[in-house]
Each structure stands twice: as structure tokens, then as C-alpha cells.
Design a protein around this motif. Structure first.
Motif, PDB file in Angstrom:
ATOM      1  N   LEU A  58      42.488  40.870  38.242  1.00  0.00           N
ATOM      2  CA  LEU A  58      43.003  40.599  39.588  1.00  0.00           C
ATOM      3  C   LEU A  58      42.015  41.029  40.665  1.00  0.00           C
ATOM      4  CD1 LEU A  58      46.709  41.660  39.034  1.00  0.00           C
ATOM      5  CD2 LEU A  58      45.964  39.393  39.765  1.00  0.00           C
ATOM      6  N   LEU A  59      41.414  42.212  40.494  1.00  0.00           N
ATOM      7  CA  LEU A  59      40.435  42.695  41.468  1.00  0.00           C
ATOM      8  C   LEU A  59      39.201  41.794  41.517  1.00  0.00           C
ATOM      9  CD1 LEU A  59      40.616  46.556  40.881  1.00  0.00           C
ATOM     10  CD2 LEU A  59      41.368  45.303  42.902  1.00  0.00           C
ATOM     11  N   ALA A  60      38.784  41.310  40.335  1.00  0.00           N
ATOM     12  CA  ALA A  60      37.631  40.405  40.294  1.00  0.00           C
ATOM     13  C   ALA A  60      37.963  39.061  40.947  1.00  0.00           C
ATOM     14  CB  ALA A  60      37.202  40.174  38.844  1.00  0.00           C
ATOM     15  N   GLY A  61      39.234  38.648  40.842  1.00  0.00           N
ATOM     16  CA  GLY A  61      39.612  37.333  41.334  1.00  0.00           C
ATOM     17  C   GLY A  61      39.920  37.257  42.812  1.00  0.00           C
ATOM     18  N   ILE A  62      40.345  38.388  43.425  1.00  0.00           N
ATOM     19  CA  ILE A  62      40.817  38.301  44.807  1.00  0.00           C
ATOM     20  C   ILE A  62      39.713  38.474  45.843  1.00  0.00           C
ATOM     21  CG2 ILE A  62      43.117  39.127  44.214  1.00  0.00           C
ATOM     22  CD1 ILE A  62      42.329  41.857  45.316  1.00  0.00           C
TER      23      ILE A  62
END
Length: 639
Positions: free
Chosen positions: A313-317
Motif C-alpha cells: 500500500l505504501l509503495a502504491g500510494i
């Protein structure tokens, strides 16, 4: 002494840095000179050549593109060629949309300018395509009533130019607008209208996008198994028919993951999301594909693998954070939930606060976008007046000052109330317009189907009559064909015309005459003219009058011109004072002869009498150097 040693030791490094800086500046200057040379070279060409350059370089020429586009628009404007001007605005809108450097308003602004010029040029095809493009941008902005209004306009124009693929693509976009408003039933209805047309025209790329819409609509309806079936069909179409549509494949796998999540098949969902991400990485690299990792994170959260969920999630947002996209809120909330599940309440609180802050920013942005420009100008314009008046008010009594500011406050409140009412009424107006357009579209579809059904009946009668040998029976069957055809033409005119409640009779008579002449193979022998002005009648009146004229034309062609004799038939229809309708059908044939028994079954004459009574009319027939049949109908007393 130390200083000199330090200076001597630093000199080579300083020299290298200065050399690099000089080289960079030189390269930048050369690049700038090159860009300027290219711009001047392009602008030295004719407007159509400039347009060709813009269409070719919209995807990679950022630096000089706006200057060339603006100069091209100025050149095109001088030609007063509206279609060319529209082409320039359309190219500029395409550039804005592709690079995403500016707000969607810039795209819409230039698309609307293109639309205005295409309308002035009379090019219905480009006007329809631009209506559809503007609708796409409005859907992205979640301005659905505006989008649907443009879609209905596009459908009407595509119907006029008989562009089936354009009609189907508009249906698909209409379905997308209903997916945004979460109306799965209507979305599926318009997808069902679009898909058969794309199959018939073999427009497989568009068909693959249609199945993406099916997946979303079925998920929205809670029919996740059907969504999976639609995803498999979409992937099959891409593999067999359009292998280059990689991003359709990426989205199909991603939506397939959504369907699996809806069925609580979390392992399958993870595999589908991972597949979508891997395909995307192959095409555009890891950095630009990162947003697809958010769904991978959602799947890991469902599986209880919270740290892996957080990492993805952190990589995607990151991309969402840069643009403050509305998806960021849900992803922040997911991260907070994962941290809470791991017992890390500090980070859970941090990301909950981030989600709240992002939500507030989105609300503020939406409110700001709804502000009326006139109100803003009013407030900023009055600011200077208020400051100037303040020095005078200081010398006045406190009571006067209080009254003045109170009045100003009431004025602002009134303006705000008026603005709110205007926006509310405008929204309601747009919704009503979109609903009316949709109802009109459905009514056209009904008339279209009725016309097709009548065509089928006519074809069946034709097939049956082809097997008959008895001439009398065969003539009766042909007469029946013509009667069905006269009604079919009316329904055709209804769905092709602008007014769904009335028929333009002159145009109708011309079409009816052509069809009847063709059925008797009399095109070269008999001429039928309509000596009348344009006149519109309601459907209930037009149908019986059409049948009456059909019978009279059929009788004239069968009996008025024996032995293939040449002749003329004249049809006229007029209103007398708005209440009396007068119809005359005249031919210069042999006329009716005394003491000669009428030919035929007499059914046509009976039908004419019944229809005349239905319209509360009277009929008069004269036979002198031909035949004249006259009718008068009382419109306000029609049965």
C-alpha cells in the motif's frame, strides 16, 4: 599556509565542477536554440502542415507545443475555416489530456471550443465525436448530468450520419456514466445495446472495453460470478483478436481481482492483482506501475498478512499522494487498519489522521469548484472599497457603522442564498434534461423496433406471395405488403426525426410514393408529385391518412394506366384555418368508365371509407380526364 594547501588540493575538484556546470549550461542553451529553430521552422509552414505536426508530436513535444498550438489557432482563425479551427482546438485538448500537466478544465475548455467550431462548420461526424470526448472528460470530473447531455447529443448525430460504431461507443460511455452513479441496471442495459453492434462491425478493441464495463457493472450489482465470466470473455477477446490491447488485459485482471474479493476468494484475488501489476511493469516499468500495488495490498490485508499489505500500500500510494487523488483516502484507511491489527496504534492514528485530512482537502476542493466566478469577483472587487470606506466610517458614529456592516452581511447572505438556489436549480435542470434525453432515446428505440417488426411482416408476406400463382390473390398480398410498409415508414420517420410525436407529411409521402412505385416496377412510367408545403401531423392522424394515400396510389397504379401507359399522380395536403385538413389525390389516367364493373375485391375502398369515418371526414370522387379523390377531415373532432 594551510589555506594555500587546501586551495591547491581543491582546485582540480573545483575545475571539474565548473566544467560540468559550463557543459550543462551550454547543452541547455543549445537545446533551447534547437527548440526555437524547430518552432520557427514549423510556424513557417501552412496551417494544415502545422496541424499535422501537432497531431504527430502531442505525445512527446512538451516545450514548444503550446506556443505552436496557439500560433496555429491564430493562423486558422484568419482563414475563417471553422472545421480547421476545430481541428486545432481538438489537437490542443488532446495534448492537455495526454500529459496531465494541467487540470481537466483545460481539456474541457479546448474541447468545447473545438465543438463550437465543428457545429458552425456543419461537420456532424466531428461534432458527434467531440460531444463524446467532452462527455468522457466530464465523467472523469464526476459531472454526470453534463456528460450524459453530451452523450445524447452524440447519439443523435451518429444516428444521422449512420455511424453504428459511433452509436455503440456512445452507449458504452453512457453505461460508464451509470457505473459512476452506481446504477448497475442502466449500465447493463446500455452495455447490452453496445456489444452486439461492436460484434457486428467487428470492432474488437471497443468490444474488449465494453466487457470491462460489464465486469464493473456486475460487481456493482453484486453478481460477482457473472463479473468473472465477463472478465474471462474480455481476456479471450484480447488474446484472440486484439493482442496489442495490453492495458485492457491489465484492467481485466485487476477487475477480476475485485470480483474474487467479492466472493471472498482472497488467494485468487491476490494472484489476479499480481498478474495485473506484472503485466503493467513489462509495459511501462515499476515506477509508473506502482499504483497497481494498492490492490495487491488490499488482498494481503484480506489474507491477514498485514505487514505485506502495508508495504504494498505504501509503495502504491505515492502517485496518489502527489495528485491528492480521491483513492488516497481509502488507502490511508487500509494502512491504518493494518497497523491497528499489528498493535501499532501510533502509526494507526497517524494514517487515520492522514485519511481525515485528505478527505477534508477533497471536500474543500469540491466546494471551491462549485463557487461562482461572479461571487468571487464581487468579493475581491469590494475588498478595496471596504478598505477605502473604513477610513471614513471611523469618523462616524458606532451605530451607523454597525448598521452598514449588518446590511453588507445581509447582502452577502442573500447572494450566497441566490447562488445556492441557482446551483440547485441548475443541477435539477441538468438532471431533467438528461432524463428527458434518455426517455427520448428509449422511445426512438421502440419506434425502431416496431419498424423492424413491420419490415419482418412485410418480408413474410412477400415470401408467401412469391409462392402464389393466382393473380388476384397475389395482388391482394402485394396490397397488404404496401399497407404494412406505409405504417413502417411512419415509425422510421419517428425515430429518425427530432419530434417524436409528429410526422412531416411531405417527406413521408415522397418516401411512400417511391416504395409503391418500386413495388409495381413503375418508376419509369408513372411520376408522383407532392404539391404541398411542409406540414406536420400527430401520429394518430398520420397513420390513417398514410393508409388512405397508400390505397389510392395502389389503385391508380393498378387501373389508371393500362398497358403500361405513362402518367402522373399528384398528392396535396393542407390545413384550412388549423381545424380542417384537406387531402387531394389526382391522376391523369383513364378514369372510371360508366357501366363497367369495378375491378378487385373492394377491400381497399372499404378500408378508405372506414379510415375516413375514423377521422370524422368526408370523401368526394370525380372522374374527368382522370380521377380526383378529395377529402376533408375535422381535426378537432377526429375519432
Amino acid at each position: 599556509m594551510k589555506t594555500s594547501i587546501l586551495t591547491r588540493k581543491s582546485s582540480p575538484l573545483l575545475f571539474v565542477l565548473l566544467s560540468l556546470l559550463f557543459a550543462t549550461l551550454t547543452k541547455a542553451q543549445k537545446s533551447e536554440r534547437f527548440s526555437e529553430e524547430v518552432k520557427q521552422s514549423v510556424l513557417a509552414q501552412r496551417p494544415d502542415s502545422i496541424l499535422a505536426w501537432l497531431n504527430k508530436h502531442y505525445d512527446h513535444e512538451i516545450g514548444i507545443y503550446p506556443d505552436v498550438a496557439k500560433a496555429g489557432i491564430e493562423r486558422a482563425t484568419k482563414t475563417k475555416n471553422n472545421e480547421l479551427i476545430g481541428d486545432f482546438y481538438s489537437a490542443f485538448a488532446e495534448w492537455y489530456g495526454y500529459h496531465g500537466l494541467y487540470s481537466r478544465d483545460s481539456v474541457i475548455k479546448h474541447s468545447l471550443l473545438a465543438l463550437k467550431n465543428y457545429e458552425l462548420s456543419g461537420n456532424k461526424q466531428k461534432t458527434a465525436q467531440t460531444h463524446r470526448s467532452v462527455a468522457y472528460d466530464y465523467i472523469n470530473e464526476r459531472q454526470i448530468p453534463e456528460a450524459q447531455s453530451h452523450i445524447f447529443n452524440a447519439i443523435e448525430l451518429f444516428e444521422k450520419v449512420e455511424d453504428q460504431e459511433g452509436i455503440a461507443s456512445s452507449y458504452r460511455m453512457l453505461a460508464n456514466s451509470y457505473i459512476v452513479t452506481k446504477d448497475a441496471e442502466k449500465a447493463l442495459k446500455y452495455l447490452d445495446l453496445a456489444a452486439p453492434i461492436f460484434r457486428e462491425t467487428e470492432s474488437y478493441p471497443s468490444l474488449s472495453y465494453t466487457y470491462l464495463g460489464y465486469i464493473n457493472a456486475y460487481i456493482l450489482a453484486g453478481q460477482h460470478k457473472k463479473a468473472l465470466e465477463a472478465a474471462d470473455k474480455c481476456l479471450r477477446i484480447v488474446k484472440e483478436k486484439v493482442p496489442n490491447e495490453v492495458f485492457v488485459e491489465v484492467r481485466a485482471w485487476n477487475f477480476k481481482g475485485d470480483a474474487y474479493l467479492g466472493l471472498n476468494k482472497n488467494e485468487e484475488a491476490l494472484k489476479a492483482y499480481q498478474k495485473a501489476y506484472d503485466l503493467c511493469v513489462i509495459q511501462i516499468g515499476e515506477e509508473r506501475s506502482a499504483t497497481w500495488l494498492t490492490q495487491v495490498g488490499w488482498a494481503y490485508q484480506k489474507l491477514g498478512k498485514y505487514q505485506l499489505a502495508i508495504d504494498n500500500l505504501l509503495a502504491g500510494i505515492k502517485a496518489y499522494e502527489e495528485k491528492d487523488n480521491e483513492n488516497i483516502v481509502a488507502n490511508y484507511q487500509k494502512i491504518a487498519e493494518c497497523y491497528e491489527a499489528l498493535g501499532d496504534y501510533k502509526n494507526a492514528l497517524i494514517y487515520t489522521q492522514k485519511a481525515d485530512a485528505a478527505q477534508q482537502r477533497l471536500y474543500a476542493s469540491k466546494i471551491e469548484s462549485l463557487e461562482n466566478e461572479a461571487v468571487i469577483k464581487y468579493e475581491t472587487g469590494k475588498k478595496d472599497e471596504a478598505l477605502a470606506a473604513q477610513s471614513e466610517l471611523l469618523a462616524q458614529k458606532n451605530r451607523t457603522q454597525t448598521v452598514t456592516f449588518t446590511a453588507l452581511g445581509i447582502l452577502v447572505l442573500l447572494l450566497a442564498g441566490l447562488y445556492y438556489s441557482f446551483r440547485k436549480n441548475q443541477k435539477a435542470k441538468n438532471e431533467i434534461a438528461a432524463k428527458n434525453a434518455e426517455n427520448e432515446l428509449l422511445l426512438k428505440e421502440i419506434h425502431h423496433r416496431v419498424k423492424n417488426n413491420l419490415e419482418m411482416v412485410k418480408s413474410l408476406i412477400a415470401l408467401q406471395s412469391a409462392r402464389l400463382e393466382d393473380s388476384v390473390t397475389k395482388d391482394a398480398m402485394i396490397a397488404s405488403q404496401n399497407r404494412v410498409q406505409s405504417m413502417g415508414i411512419i415509425h422510421q420517420k419517428l425515430y429518425q426525426g427530432k419530434n417524436l410525436g409528429s410526422i412531416e407529411m411531405k417527406d413521408y409521402f415522397i418516401n411512400l410514393s417511391e416504395e409503391i412505385l418500386d413495388s409495381f416496377n413503375a418508376d419509369e412510367k408513372v411520376k408522383i408529385e407532392c404539391a404541398m408545403d411542409t406540414l406536420e401531423l400527430d401520429v394518430d392522424t398520420a397513420v390513417p391518412i398514410g393508409l388512405i394515400v397508400n390505397e389510392l396510389l395502389t389503385n391508380a397504379l393498378k387501373y389508371a394506366f393500362p398497358d403500361r401507359k405513362e402518367g402522373e399522380i399528384m398528392i396535396s395536403l393542407s390545413k384550412d384555418g388549423g381545424k380542417i385538413l384537406k387531402l387531394n389525390v389526382t391522376d391523369n389516367g383513364v378514369g372510371k368508365q360508366k357501366d363497367v364493373k369495378p375491378k378487385g375485391t373492394g377491400f381497399g375502398s372499404q378500408l378508405i371509407q372506414l379510415l375516413t369515418q375514423q377521422l370524422n371526414g368526408t370523401m368526394k370522387e370525380e372522374s374527368h380526364k382522370g380521377t380526383v379523390v378529395s377529402f376533408e377531415f375535422k381535426l378537432d373532432q377526429a375519432a
